[in-house]
Design a protein around this motif. Structure first.
Motif, PDB file in Angstrom:
ATOM      1  N   TYR A 130      -0.920  29.164  51.553  1.00 22.89           N
ATOM      2  CA  TYR A 130       0.436  29.303  52.450  1.00 22.89           C
ATOM      3  C   TYR A 130       0.025  28.602  53.666  1.00 22.89           C
ATOM      4  O   TYR A 130      -0.691  28.208  53.902  1.00 22.89           O
ATOM      5  N   ALA A 131       1.492  28.343  54.245  1.00 25.36           N
ATOM      6  CA  ALA A 131       1.636  27.570  55.584  1.00 25.36           C
ATOM      7  C   ALA A 131       0.897  26.387  55.282  1.00 25.36           C
ATOM      8  O   ALA A 131       0.978  25.583  54.605  1.00 25.36           O
ATOM      9  N   ILE A 132      -0.032  26.194  56.469  1.00 34.00           N
ATOM     10  CA  ILE A 132      -0.715  24.594  56.624  1.00 34.00           C
ATOM     11  C   ILE A 132      -1.518  24.546  55.372  1.00 34.00           C
ATOM     12  O   ILE A 132      -1.821  23.371  54.891  1.00 34.00           O
ATOM     13  N   LEU A 133      -2.163  25.511  54.640  1.00 29.99           N
ATOM     14  CA  LEU A 133      -3.070  25.161  53.665  1.00 29.99           C
ATOM     15  C   LEU A 133      -2.186  24.692  52.445  1.00 29.99           C
ATOM     16  O   LEU A 133      -2.781  23.870  51.692  1.00 29.99           O
ATOM     17  N   ARG A 134      -0.998  25.133  52.201  1.00 27.35           N
ATOM     18  CA  ARG A 134      -0.118  24.840  51.346  1.00 27.35           C
ATOM     19  C   ARG A 134       0.243  23.257  51.489  1.00 27.35           C
ATOM     20  O   ARG A 134       0.143  22.611  50.530  1.00 27.35           O
ATOM     21  N   GLU A 135       0.571  22.974  52.720  1.00 33.23           N
ATOM     22  CA  GLU A 135       0.632  21.445  53.122  1.00 33.23           C
ATOM     23  C   GLU A 135      -0.472  20.569  52.758  1.00 33.23           C
ATOM     24  O   GLU A 135      -0.202  19.605  52.204  1.00 33.23           O
ATOM     25  N   GLN A 136      -1.631  21.126  53.027  1.00 35.50           N
ATOM     26  CA  GLN A 136      -2.628  20.115  52.816  1.00 35.50           C
ATOM     27  C   GLN A 136      -3.187  20.132  51.517  1.00 35.50           C
ATOM     28  O   GLN A 136      -3.582  19.278  51.047  1.00 35.50           O
ATOM     29  N   ALA A 137      -2.973  21.293  50.795  1.00 36.28           N
ATOM     30  CA  ALA A 137      -3.305  21.154  49.328  1.00 36.28           C
ATOM     31  C   ALA A 137      -2.347  20.325  48.333  1.00 36.28           C
ATOM     32  O   ALA A 137      -2.639  19.986  47.336  1.00 36.28           O
ATOM     33  N   GLY A 138      -1.130  20.234  49.147  1.00 39.10           N
ATOM     34  CA  GLY A 138       0.172  19.744  48.212  1.00 39.10           C
ATOM     35  C   GLY A 138       0.590  20.664  47.138  1.00 39.10           C
ATOM     36  O   GLY A 138       1.074  20.239  46.171  1.00 39.10           O
ATOM     37  N   ARG A 139       0.450  22.006  47.298  1.00 40.50           N
ATOM     38  CA  ARG A 139       0.603  22.792  46.196  1.00 40.50           C
ATOM     39  C   ARG A 139       0.795  24.298  46.678  1.00 40.50           C
ATOM     40  O   ARG A 139       0.015  24.253  47.830  1.00 40.50           O
ATOM     41  N   SER A 140       1.308  25.152  46.133  1.00 39.07           N
ATOM     42  CA  SER A 140       1.372  26.531  46.459  1.00 39.07           C
ATOM     43  C   SER A 140       0.311  27.352  45.858  1.00 39.07           C
ATOM     44  O   SER A 140      -0.061  28.496  46.203  1.00 39.07           O
ATOM     45  N   GLU A 141      -0.144  26.914  44.548  1.00 37.02           N
ATOM     46  CA  GLU A 141      -0.940  27.666  43.953  1.00 37.02           C
ATOM     47  C   GLU A 141      -1.719  26.748  42.878  1.00 37.02           C
ATOM     48  O   GLU A 141      -1.058  25.656  42.527  1.00 37.02           O
ATOM     49  N   GLU A 142      -2.798  27.107  42.644  1.00 35.41           N
ATOM     50  CA  GLU A 142      -3.357  26.382  41.425  1.00 35.41           C
ATOM     51  C   GLU A 142      -4.494  27.408  40.552  1.00 35.41           C
ATOM     52  O   GLU A 142      -4.941  28.340  41.461  1.00 35.41           O
ATOM     53  N   THR A 143      -4.884  27.233  39.713  1.00 30.15           N
ATOM     54  CA  THR A 143      -5.728  27.902  38.894  1.00 30.15           C
ATOM     55  C   THR A 143      -6.943  26.930  38.584  1.00 30.15           C
ATOM     56  O   THR A 143      -6.983  25.895  38.036  1.00 30.15           O
ATOM     57  N   VAL A 144      -8.333  27.575  38.797  1.00 27.52           N
ATOM     58  CA  VAL A 144      -9.495  26.604  39.072  1.00 27.52           C
ATOM     59  C   VAL A 144     -10.514  27.233  38.329  1.00 27.52           C
ATOM     60  O   VAL A 144     -10.791  28.430  38.097  1.00 27.52           O
ATOM     61  N   ALA A 145     -11.087  26.364  37.645  1.00 29.38           N
ATOM     62  CA  ALA A 145     -12.508  26.840  36.889  1.00 29.38           C
ATOM     63  C   ALA A 145     -13.687  26.675  37.860  1.00 29.38           C
ATOM     64  O   ALA A 145     -13.819  25.451  38.351  1.00 29.38           O
TER      65      ALA A 145
END
Length: 283
Positions: free
Chosen positions: A212-227
């Motif tokens: 959310y918020a600044i983290l969404r901007e810095q990640a360039g996405r709102s969600e992801e699934t990671v291994a």
């Protein structure tokens, strides 16, 4: 024929006040060994002699008194005071400097640093796997840089990282990007214990992460699934910081697992949904 490199001595920096940890970091134990003892065990076979860096009021501390010591000549300067005191003790020597709060540091990382040392530079250090800047607390400082360090201190400066930035050290890539992750808080200590106690070769999990918020901007996405092999939210966030240019540390965030606020050390399980929540702007 190239001139012989100056002899290499070792220095474990254990003079900090551990304010955020709320207990002496040098005395914290992992797997039956204190951080100070483990750091000295890593250094001693690789250098001519290993010392522990202390403040003057720590000289008689039982954990530190068992080792040869380098005592800070100036108080209140942090790690750079220990480096300067070591260089004054043995002016012709190079110093392999380690922080005492590196629970993931392995022998291979130290051996790689020594093998690629460049005595013609002021220092040889690793490039941070988080921000690309020099890591001053696992580095080799050469004797011909001692005067520059004293001048730096004399100018009212004390940050060893900024000293390296302006000194053109040889920067190496870390063989293990996690090796120099340090611990500064009780939450980070708990997460580190979980990680170090995890069985070797443990399988990775699928975790859904939302931003959310600044983290969404810095990640360039709102969600992801990671291994991930991360065992806790703190492990996971540290891992994600190496993928994304996150500017906030974990201490600035809250974390939720499966829609419930959680502790940073709560174990993760397959299929968990993790949300990292930055501070809300405004009052």
């Amino acid at each position: 024929m190239a001139p012989m490199a100056p002899p290499l001595y070792g220095l474990v920096l254990a003079g900090g006040r551990s304010t955020r940890m709320q207990r002496d970091k040098a005395a914290i134990s992992y797997q039956g060994q204190t951080q100070l003892d483990r750091a000295m065990t890593l250094l001693e076979p690789r250098v001519a002699q290993a010392f522990v860096s202390v403040r003057s009021d720590q000289r008689n501390d039982p954990a530190r008194a068992r080792y040869a010591q380098v005592v800070d000549a100036q108080e209140g300067l942090g790690p750079i005071a220990g480096i300067a005191a070591a260089q004054a003790l043995k002016p012709g020597a190079a110093w392999l400097v380690l922080a005492c709060d590196l629970p993931y540091l392995d022998p291979g990382t130290i051996d790689h640093l020594i093998a690629h040392r460049d005595p013609t530079r002021v220092a040889t250090a690793y490039r941070s796997s988080h921000d690309g800047l020099p890591e001053p607390l696992c580095a080799i400082f050469e004797p011909h840089g001692a005067t520059r360090i004293l001048e730096y201190i004399g100018a009212g400066k004390s940050c060893p990282r900024k000293f390296l930035i302006q000194s053109e050290p040889l920067l190496l890539e870390q063989p293990d990007p996690r090796a120099l992750d340090n611990i500064n808080t009780p939450e980070e200590y708990s997460a580190a214990r979980h990680r170090l106690m995890a069985p070797q070769g443990q399988d990775s999990m699928q975790i859904k992460v939302q931003y959310y918020a600044i983290l969404r901007e810095q990640a360039g996405r709102s969600e992801e699934t990671v291994a991930t092999a991360a065992r806790t939210p703190l492990d996971l966030y540290s891992e994600l910081q190496r993928r994304h240019p996150f500017s906030l540390g974990a201490e600035s965030l809250r974390v939720a697992i499966n829609a419930e606020f959680s502790d940073w050390s709560q174990p993760l399980t397959e299929g968990d949904a993790v949300v990292f929540i930055p501070p809300v702007a405004g009052g």
